[in-house]
Scaffold this motif. Structure first.
Motif, PDB file in Angstrom:
ATOM      1  N   UNK A  83       0.838  -1.201   0.000  1.00  0.00           N
ATOM      2  CA  UNK A  83       0.000   0.000   0.000  1.00  0.00           C
ATOM      3  C   UNK A  83       0.870   1.246   0.000  1.00  0.00           C
ATOM      4  N   UNK A  84       0.402   2.295  -0.672  1.00  0.00           N
ATOM      5  CA  UNK A  84       1.144   3.549  -0.663  1.00  0.00           C
ATOM      6  C   UNK A  84       0.732   4.465  -1.796  1.00  0.00           C
ATOM      7  N   UNK A  94      -2.921   6.942  -4.901  1.00  0.00           N
ATOM      8  CA  UNK A  94      -2.882   6.042  -3.740  1.00  0.00           C
ATOM      9  C   UNK A  94      -3.361   4.661  -4.203  1.00  0.00           C
ATOM     10  N   UNK A  95      -2.560   3.638  -3.939  1.00  0.00           N
ATOM     11  CA  UNK A  95      -2.890   2.294  -4.411  1.00  0.00           C
ATOM     12  C   UNK A  95      -2.784   1.286  -3.269  1.00  0.00           C
ATOM     13  N   UNK A  96      -3.434   0.147  -3.482  1.00  0.00           N
ATOM     14  CA  UNK A  96      -3.409  -0.925  -2.490  1.00  0.00           C
ATOM     15  C   UNK A  96      -2.660  -2.127  -3.038  1.00  0.00           C
ATOM     16  N   UNK A 133       7.618   3.568 -19.755  1.00  0.00           N
ATOM     17  CA  UNK A 133       6.646   3.542 -18.662  1.00  0.00           C
ATOM     18  C   UNK A 133       7.426   3.265 -17.378  1.00  0.00           C
ATOM     19  N   UNK A 134       7.105   4.007 -16.328  1.00  0.00           N
ATOM     20  CA  UNK A 134       7.803   3.784 -15.056  1.00  0.00           C
ATOM     21  C   UNK A 134       7.000   4.285 -13.876  1.00  0.00           C
ATOM     22  N   UNK A 135       7.470   3.917 -12.694  1.00  0.00           N
ATOM     23  CA  UNK A 135       6.796   4.345 -11.486  1.00  0.00           C
ATOM     24  C   UNK A 135       7.678   4.164 -10.273  1.00  0.00           C
ATOM     25  N   UNK A 136       7.263   4.807  -9.171  1.00  0.00           N
ATOM     26  CA  UNK A 136       8.021   4.736  -7.935  1.00  0.00           C
ATOM     27  C   UNK A 136       7.071   4.885  -6.756  1.00  0.00           C
ATOM     28  N   UNK A 137       7.323   4.139  -5.703  1.00  0.00           N
ATOM     29  CA  UNK A 137       6.602   4.298  -4.432  1.00  0.00           C
ATOM     30  C   UNK A 137       7.156   5.549  -3.769  1.00  0.00           C
ATOM     31  N   UNK A 138       6.296   6.557  -3.534  1.00  0.00           N
ATOM     32  CA  UNK A 138       6.792   7.797  -2.953  1.00  0.00           C
ATOM     33  C   UNK A 138       6.415   7.953  -1.481  1.00  0.00           C
ATOM     34  N   UNK A 139       5.425   7.174  -1.024  1.00  0.00           N
ATOM     35  CA  UNK A 139       5.052   7.244   0.387  1.00  0.00           C
ATOM     36  C   UNK A 139       4.238   6.025   0.766  1.00  0.00           C
TER      37      UNK A 139
END
Length: 181
Positions: free
Chosen positions: A96-97, A148-150, A175-181
């Motif tokens: 989650x974050x 915000x995702x689960x 395409x990319x992504x990062x957990x920021x919190x």
């Protein structure tokens, strides 16, 4: 920072007990037990802070996708946490974050590339690369969104233009992504 705070408070309590002559077996044992509990909590906190980041590109020179096809970014540059699957084109949320995603599209000359970012089948954002210019004109589009995702949510990019297939150029489509919190 929290680890430093916990350890500092513990050190202060231990020193106060010794300075005041209150250091007996029972108080020392209790302080050591508290210290161990605090260290366990800090260890759990640090272990739960997983790093998640990925970036992948279309690795071939040219890709064509029909409407509703998930775009496959098969050249993985970064995949910390192994949450992106280059076989399916899907990013599966490991924890989650709040995640920040970006995607960039280079369409062929005289072609269209309409990209939608989807979470569990629902479009959350889109971009359009309408390249109707000359045969030597290259158009790049980019977009970004924080969500915000689960744990277990699936995030992917797919075509959203109903009328035409999408023509993409590799190495410039990412395409990319990062957990920021």
């Amino acid at each position: 920072m929290k680890l430093f705070t916990y350890c500092s408070i513990l050190w202060l309590l231990l020193n106060l007990s010794v300075e005041r002559g209150e250091c007996n077996n029972l108080s020392t044992t209790a302080l050591i037990r508290n210290q161990l509990r605090l260290l366990e909590k800090v260890t759990e906190m640090l272990a739960s802070k997983r790093q998640v980041v990925f970036h992948a590109e279309v690795g071939t020179t040219h890709q064509t996708f029909q409407k509703d096809n998930i775009w496959i970014y098969d050249k993985v540059i970064t995949n910390v946490g192994n949450a992106y699957n280059p076989s399916t084109g899907k990013f599966t949320v490991p924890t989650n974050g709040i995640y920040q995603f970006h995607w960039y599209t280079l369409s062929d000359p005289k072609k269209l590339a309409h990209a939608g970012l989807f979470v569990n089948g629902r479009m959350k954002a889109r971009q359009a690369s309408n390249n109707s210019g000359s045969s030597n004109q290259w158009i790049t589009a980019g977009s970004s969104i924080a969500l915000p995702l689960k744990k277990g949510d699936e995030v992917y990019i797919r075509s959203v233009n109903a009328a035409w297939p999408t023509h993409l150029r590799g190495l410039w489509t990412a395409f990319g992504g990062v957990l920021i919190n």
